[in-house]
Design a protein around this motif. Structure first.
Motif, PDB file in Angstrom:
ATOM      1  N   GLY A  66       1.069  -3.883   5.580  1.00 29.22           N
ATOM      2  CA  GLY A  66       1.669  -2.352   5.256  1.00 29.22           C
ATOM      3  C   GLY A  66       0.699  -1.331   6.056  1.00 29.22           C
ATOM      4  O   GLY A  66       1.305  -0.330   6.512  1.00 29.22           O
ATOM      5  N   MET A  67      -0.543  -1.483   6.137  1.00 26.73           N
ATOM      6  CA  MET A  67      -1.456  -0.546   6.832  1.00 26.73           C
ATOM      7  C   MET A  67      -1.246  -0.437   8.395  1.00 26.73           C
ATOM      8  O   MET A  67      -1.193   0.509   8.990  1.00 26.73           O
ATOM      9  N   ARG A  68      -0.935  -1.630   8.724  1.00 27.62           N
ATOM     10  CA  ARG A  68      -0.701  -1.658  10.289  1.00 27.62           C
ATOM     11  C   ARG A  68       0.585  -1.076  10.670  1.00 27.62           C
ATOM     12  O   ARG A  68       0.472  -0.514  11.582  1.00 27.62           O
ATOM     13  N   LYS A  69       1.663  -1.297   9.774  1.00 24.52           N
ATOM     14  CA  LYS A  69       2.789  -0.657   9.863  1.00 24.52           C
ATOM     15  C   LYS A  69       2.579   0.837   9.936  1.00 24.52           C
ATOM     16  O   LYS A  69       3.347   1.629  10.751  1.00 24.52           O
ATOM     17  N   ALA A  70       1.756   1.354   9.110  1.00 23.52           N
ATOM     18  CA  ALA A  70       1.380   2.920   8.994  1.00 23.52           C
ATOM     19  C   ALA A  70       0.600   3.273   9.965  1.00 23.52           C
ATOM     20  O   ALA A  70       0.159   4.574   9.920  1.00 23.52           O
ATOM     21  N   GLY A  71      -0.060   2.321  10.795  1.00 23.26           N
ATOM     22  CA  GLY A  71      -0.940   2.716  11.880  1.00 23.26           C
ATOM     23  C   GLY A  71      -2.277   3.130  11.185  1.00 23.26           C
ATOM     24  O   GLY A  71      -3.198   3.963  11.739  1.00 23.26           O
ATOM     25  N   PRO A  94       0.745  -1.248   0.116  1.00 26.84           N
ATOM     26  CA  PRO A  94       0.067   0.093   0.108  1.00 26.84           C
ATOM     27  C   PRO A  94       0.890   1.361  -0.123  1.00 26.84           C
ATOM     28  O   PRO A  94       1.826   1.507   0.860  1.00 26.84           O
ATOM     29  N   ALA A  95       0.730   1.989  -0.758  1.00 29.93           N
ATOM     30  CA  ALA A  95       1.407   3.339  -0.969  1.00 29.93           C
ATOM     31  C   ALA A  95       0.939   4.378  -0.099  1.00 29.93           C
ATOM     32  O   ALA A  95      -0.155   5.358  -0.357  1.00 29.93           O
ATOM     33  N   LEU A  96       1.370   4.344   1.145  1.00 30.89           N
ATOM     34  CA  LEU A  96       0.790   5.369   2.194  1.00 30.89           C
ATOM     35  C   LEU A  96       1.461   6.383   2.591  1.00 30.89           C
ATOM     36  O   LEU A  96       1.266   7.256   3.280  1.00 30.89           O
ATOM     37  N   THR A  97       2.696   6.390   2.173  1.00 33.62           N
ATOM     38  CA  THR A  97       3.601   7.558   2.046  1.00 33.62           C
ATOM     39  C   THR A  97       3.992   8.452   0.826  1.00 33.62           C
ATOM     40  O   THR A  97       3.482   7.752  -0.296  1.00 33.62           O
ATOM     41  N   GLU A  98       4.304   9.478   0.877  1.00 38.40           N
ATOM     42  CA  GLU A  98       4.482  10.328  -0.402  1.00 38.40           C
ATOM     43  C   GLU A  98       5.449   9.603  -1.263  1.00 38.40           C
ATOM     44  O   GLU A  98       5.428   9.875  -2.407  1.00 38.40           O
ATOM     45  N   GLU A  99       6.576   9.287  -0.539  1.00 36.80           N
ATOM     46  CA  GLU A  99       7.603   8.538  -1.348  1.00 36.80           C
ATOM     47  C   GLU A  99       7.079   7.363  -2.034  1.00 36.80           C
ATOM     48  O   GLU A  99       7.369   7.113  -3.322  1.00 36.80           O
ATOM     49  N   LEU A 100       6.274   6.363  -1.527  1.00 35.33           N
ATOM     50  CA  LEU A 100       5.782   5.372  -2.040  1.00 35.33           C
ATOM     51  C   LEU A 100       4.744   5.855  -3.347  1.00 35.33           C
ATOM     52  O   LEU A 100       4.791   5.280  -4.233  1.00 35.33           O
ATOM     53  N   LEU A 112       1.125  -0.716  -5.011  1.00 31.86           N
ATOM     54  CA  LEU A 112       2.367  -0.957  -5.746  1.00 31.86           C
ATOM     55  C   LEU A 112       2.360  -2.567  -5.746  1.00 31.86           C
ATOM     56  O   LEU A 112       2.134  -3.172  -4.544  1.00 31.86           O
ATOM     57  N   ILE A 113       3.160  -2.943  -6.590  1.00 29.15           N
ATOM     58  CA  ILE A 113       3.559  -4.484  -6.548  1.00 29.15           C
ATOM     59  C   ILE A 113       5.288  -4.448  -6.820  1.00 29.15           C
ATOM     60  O   ILE A 113       5.735  -3.840  -7.519  1.00 29.15           O
TER      61      ILE A 113
END
Length: 267
Positions: free
Chosen positions: A243-248, A21-27, A66-67
């Motif tokens: 991915g979502m858990r890591k990003a809260g 999951p692209a949850l940051t601006e970088e991703l 993303l993959i």
């Protein structure tokens, strides 16, 4: 339909790929780069940009995926889900504008649906080095009949299927009930064979070729997973949840993907 060797699709998927999951601006920028490479440089659907990013006004209202190819440590494809930012029916998804005159509103009328429960899948793209087979260079993604015949595991279309199942799981976690999209008839037929039920909801329209307005029912897709496909879906779902858990950002009320889809193979 599938090769007998393709019996543990989830295990095989994890050996080669990871859904992110692209949850940051970088991703998100990685996603925009892939889109620029495919939609601007390869296919010329959009004009090239000096910054190398393909973006539009819908990205701020989208969930991005993303993959990543694990062995090469590179992102190979992307997809986004555009979510209405308001309950107002005046804010239209892109397909509602493009297909305003071709939608069969006797089947379904998106304007009458709760806006927070619908979304649109778009900008599915796979980098050119992974669109390696004949006929794939002129499309952002492709599937062929060979994907369903007996053969090596490496032929299985992990990238497009992983991204689409990722979209379904991401939608499920955000309480989105219906996913809309514009799709080619041939591509929709191939996805249907792979377990993603894409229903046409109107007449075709000209948009980068002939495309049909279509929809995917999220809960039905998860509920009707074929036993051979289920491990792949669960592998993709695990990646998204991690991915979502890591990003809260994992909703506390969310449940595992198999909660609504018991393993029918055990019946």
């Amino acid at each position: 339909m599938f090769a007998q060797k393709v019996t543990h699709l989830g295990t095989a998927f994890k050996q080669y790929f990871k859904i992110v999951p692209a949850l940051t601006e970088e991703l998100k920028q990685e996603s925009y780069r892939i889109r620029h490479s495919v939609y601007c440089e390869d296919l010329h659907f959009e004009a090239t940009r000096s910054d190398g990013f393909e973006t539009d006004e819908y990205d701020i209202h989208a969930l991005h995926l993303l993959i990543r190819n694990i062995q090469q440590d590179t992102f190979t494809g992307c997809l986004r889900i555009i979510t209405p930012p308001t309950d107002s029916p005046d804010w239209l998804l892109p397909f509602e504008k493009t297909c305003a005159d071709t939608l069969n509103r006797a089947i379904i009328d998106p304007v009458k649906l709760p806006r927070k429960q619908i979304a649109e899948v778009s900008r599915l793209a796979v980098i050119s080095s992974f669109r390696r087979r004949k006929g794939e260079t002129n499309s952002p993604v492709n599937l062929t009949e060979n994907d369903f015949n007996s053969g090596p595991v490496s032929r299985f279309p992990y990238i497009p299927l992983g991204l689409y199942y990722g979209a379904v799981e991401l939608a499920r976690l955000h309480n989105i009930k219906l996913l809309f999209l514009l799709t080619e008839e041939r591509l929709a037929n191939h996805f249907n064979k792979l377990g993603i039920k894409i229903e046409f909801i109107g007449a075709p329209t000209s948009h980068r070729g002939i495309r049909f307005p279509s929809m995917v029912d999220v809960s039905k897709t998860v509920l009707n997973l074929r036993p051979i496909i289920r491990p792949l879906y669960q592998a993709v779902a695990q990646d998204i949840r991690a991915g979502m858990r890591k990003a809260g950002q994992l909703p506390e009320s969310s449940v595992p993907a198999n909660f609504h889809a018991p393993n029918r193979a055990a019946r």
